[in-house]
Design an enzyme around this catalytic site. Sequence first.
Site, PDB file in Angstrom:
ATOM      1  N   HIS A 123       0.786  -1.245   0.000  1.00  0.00           N
ATOM      2  CA  HIS A 123       0.000   0.000   0.000  1.00  0.00           C
ATOM      3  C   HIS A 123       0.817   1.295   0.000  1.00  0.00           C
ATOM      4  O   HIS A 123       0.241   2.368  -0.058  1.00  0.00           O
ATOM      5  CB  HIS A 123      -0.988  -0.015   1.181  1.00  0.00           C
ATOM      6  CG  HIS A 123      -0.341  -0.106   2.532  1.00  0.00           C
ATOM      7  ND1 HIS A 123      -1.064   0.034   3.701  1.00  0.00           N
ATOM      8  CD2 HIS A 123       0.942  -0.346   2.907  1.00  0.00           C
ATOM      9  CE1 HIS A 123      -0.238  -0.108   4.728  1.00  0.00           C
ATOM     10  NE2 HIS A 123       0.965  -0.350   4.277  1.00  0.00           N
ATOM     11  N   HIS A 124       2.161   1.175   0.123  1.00  0.00           N
ATOM     12  CA  HIS A 124       2.982   2.400   0.058  1.00  0.00           C
ATOM     13  C   HIS A 124       3.448   2.720  -1.368  1.00  0.00           C
ATOM     14  O   HIS A 124       4.155   3.711  -1.568  1.00  0.00           O
ATOM     15  CB  HIS A 124       4.214   2.297   0.962  1.00  0.00           C
ATOM     16  CG  HIS A 124       3.899   2.073   2.408  1.00  0.00           C
ATOM     17  ND1 HIS A 124       3.053   2.901   3.124  1.00  0.00           N
ATOM     18  CD2 HIS A 124       4.295   1.109   3.279  1.00  0.00           C
ATOM     19  CE1 HIS A 124       2.956   2.450   4.371  1.00  0.00           C
ATOM     20  NE2 HIS A 124       3.705   1.369   4.486  1.00  0.00           N
ATOM     21  N   ALA A 125       3.109   1.875  -2.330  1.00  0.00           N
ATOM     22  CA  ALA A 125       3.510   2.151  -3.716  1.00  0.00           C
ATOM     23  C   ALA A 125       2.605   3.230  -4.297  1.00  0.00           C
ATOM     24  O   ALA A 125       1.375   3.113  -4.261  1.00  0.00           O
ATOM     25  CB  ALA A 125       3.438   0.882  -4.552  1.00  0.00           C
ATOM     26  N   ASP A 161      -0.768   5.173   2.329  1.00  0.00           N
ATOM     27  CA  ASP A 161      -0.595   6.437   1.594  1.00  0.00           C
ATOM     28  C   ASP A 161      -0.610   6.270   0.074  1.00  0.00           C
ATOM     29  O   ASP A 161      -1.196   7.084  -0.641  1.00  0.00           O
ATOM     30  CB  ASP A 161       0.687   7.153   2.048  1.00  0.00           C
ATOM     31  CG  ASP A 161       1.946   6.322   1.856  1.00  0.00           C
ATOM     32  OD1 ASP A 161       1.845   5.081   1.766  1.00  0.00           O
ATOM     33  OD2 ASP A 161       3.045   6.909   1.791  1.00  0.00           O
TER      34      ASP A 161
END
Length: 302
Positions: free
Chosen positions: A121-123, A164
């Site tokens: 989910h940080h990509a 993010d």
Amino acid sequence: MLPLVYHENYSYPFPEDHRFVMSKFRRLYTVLKESGICSLNEHNIYTPQTASIDELSIAHDPSYLTSLVGNEVCPKAWRRVGLPWSKALIERTLSAPNGTMLTAKLATQHGIACHLAGGTHHAHKDYGSGFCIVNDLAYTALSLLRQGQAKRVLIFDCDVHQGDGTASILSNEDDAYTCSIHCEKNFPFRKTESDIDIGLPLYMEDDDYLEVVDNTLERLLYQLSPDIVLYDAGVDVWEHDALGKLNISWKGIEQRDQLVLKKCLEHGVPVATVIGGGYDKDHDRLARRHAIVVEQAHKIVN
Ligand SMILES: [Zn+2]
């Protein structure tokens, strides 16, 4: 039987002392074989196809994807990912997003399905970060919407770190609703706004945590009536996680996963799970921790 999605390229030879435990996917698969949740003849195991750059461009900048495959991302940007580049890394990076997509499709047929990876989910659209290179959650949500397989998708992200990248990629996508329940004083220190963000205080314990998860999900299912939930069952909320900063017990994670899965089914909403984050020097214990969500799904299905 509970459908499980796995590819043998998820774990590949990788430095054993690295903070990111690349062997955890294979170890998780082994744990599930030993417990019988993954059947001996593997008839409940599904394997994703490698995604093309064209397919992944639904969520990412094609030039980012091309430079990724060719090892041409500039060193400064690549350092944010925190993983050594290799062909094997790229192979698993191109398989895992379709693993989450396949899990979502199986969930719509069976009610619940579990991916033995996913939750990167940080990509972001054009860069990677925090061990995440391609965003499987945003990719799956957008693919389901564009292919007409869902009219509204809820991403329910309970990893201890804020989602993010997912929030940023889906910021203009009204039909992909992003919810992140995370520890506020933890990575990423600059957050990107999700549709709903719940930043928890440091070292929160089970009862308070479960109440937040329960109330938030209940409200979202009622308000949104999504066609599917993508559930990031990150286990880095655990009290002894190396990167966690919450005080959630092992039992608390079991209760969380059980309540999320049950609630989705009670509302008649299919749920696809991804494993999300988890950090531990004891690699077998880490695999058993990631198995929790699959065990809870197995209990509910049987
Ligand atoms: Zn995390």
